[in-house]
Motif scaffolding. Sequence first.
Motif, PDB file in Angstrom:
ATOM      1  N   TYR A   1      78.713 102.048   5.205  1.00  0.00           N
ATOM      2  CA  TYR A   1      80.130 101.642   5.202  1.00  0.00           C
ATOM      3  C   TYR A   1      80.486 101.555   3.724  1.00  0.00           C
ATOM      4  O   TYR A   1      80.155 100.553   3.088  1.00  0.00           O
ATOM      5  CB  TYR A   1      80.325 100.264   5.825  1.00  0.00           C
TER       6      TYR A   1
ATOM      7  N   ILE B   1      77.921  99.929   1.336  1.00  0.00           N
ATOM      8  CA  ILE B   1      76.913  99.200   2.131  1.00  0.00           C
ATOM      9  C   ILE B   1      76.128 100.152   3.021  1.00  0.00           C
ATOM     10  O   ILE B   1      76.717 100.947   3.768  1.00  0.00           O
ATOM     11  CB  ILE B   1      77.595  98.138   3.022  1.00  0.00           C
TER      12      ILE B   1
ATOM     13  N   ALA C   1      74.264 100.208   6.168  1.00  0.00           N
ATOM     14  CA  ALA C   1      74.064  99.349   7.345  1.00  0.00           C
ATOM     15  C   ALA C   1      72.797  99.748   8.092  1.00  0.00           C
ATOM     16  O   ALA C   1      72.125  98.894   8.677  1.00  0.00           O
ATOM     17  CB  ALA C   1      75.275  99.435   8.262  1.00  0.00           C
TER      18      ALA C   1
ATOM     19  N   GLY D   1      73.710  90.814  10.444  1.00  0.00           N
ATOM     20  CA  GLY D   1      73.963  91.828   9.423  1.00  0.00           C
ATOM     21  C   GLY D   1      72.896  92.902   9.317  1.00  0.00           C
ATOM     22  O   GLY D   1      72.984  93.779   8.467  1.00  0.00           O
TER      23      GLY D   1
ATOM     24  N   LYS E   1      72.553  95.701  14.124  1.00  0.00           N
ATOM     25  CA  LYS E   1      72.440  95.786  15.592  1.00  0.00           C
ATOM     26  C   LYS E   1      73.726  96.350  16.226  1.00  0.00           C
ATOM     27  O   LYS E   1      73.672  97.283  17.024  1.00  0.00           O
ATOM     28  CB  LYS E   1      72.130  94.389  16.181  1.00  0.00           C
TER      29      LYS E   1
ATOM     30  N   THR F   1      76.048  98.008  14.816  1.00  0.00           N
ATOM     31  CA  THR F   1      76.280  99.378  14.338  1.00  0.00           C
ATOM     32  C   THR F   1      75.523 100.377  15.219  1.00  0.00           C
ATOM     33  O   THR F   1      76.066 101.440  15.555  1.00  0.00           O
ATOM     34  CB  THR F   1      75.857  99.493  12.860  1.00  0.00           C
TER      35      THR F   1
END
Length: 249
Positions: free
Chosen positions: A16, A19, A21, A42, A45, A47
């Motif tokens: 993202y 970031i 992910a 964070g 999961k 995603t």
Amino acid sequence: MKPLNHIELKNIRKQYGEITALDSVNLALKSGKTTVLIGPSGCGKSTILRLIIGLLIPSSGEVFVKGEKVSPGTALKLRRRMGYVIQDGGLFPHLTAAQNVMLMARHLKKAPSEMEQKLEELCELTHFPKSGLNRYPVELSGGQRQRVSLMRALFLDPDVLLLDEPLGALDPMVRASLQNELKQIFQRLQKTVIIVTHDMAEAAFLGDRIVLLKDGKVIQQGSISDLRQQPEDPFVTEFINAQRSLIQL
Ligand code: ADP
Ligand code: MG
């Protein structure tokens, strides 16, 4: 015959912006089994669920559902075969329980008698009182709202059920009884289920297979006894022990 891999993630990375992910995630999920995704907040999961249902496209790598690649061209068709309960339920507040459950079926112009019958079946399966069907989400308890979200996800009889922390917001007693019910429902329906939780006891209770994630990477996958007895990384034991110490207080 080898059981079919229903869902596969191959070398998935998801960014993202800056970031990362998910990084180098490989998963192969068997038909009819329940897989639990677990890990700290964070870790990626939600995603993973969004990639499976095609709401997100990976930055690199590929997702397959029954051998078919999830892409902008196929996502809509594949999504029809999946039921998805998003984190916090996602019920529309201005629709009654019944309207929420039948939203997609109405859109697809299913026959009213067929819908009525399905609704009745699902009330029985999820132990939702039929008297609550005409209530709005705000007039239902937390546990009842989750039952409605589950009925909505199951209404079109999907092959795959994706549940993002479905029990996260419930008090412990309601949570325990819904865990029991979910397990029975999964066993009865034999669907391919992927459920997200951050609770190891819940993961152990519900999952045929547990996938532990940290910082966007799969740390270990296997049964609860694999994770307990053959941890592949110190984090596995740390994560299990951190949760156990809560009970021993
Ligand atoms: P989990 O469900 O395990 O808590 P998520 O998959 O929601 O984790 O998020 C993984 C990482 O990606 C986190 O660092 C989160 O802040 C970030 N993230 C998730 N969604 C977005 C988004 N839409 N935009 C930017 N960052 C996001
Ligand atoms: Mg999440």
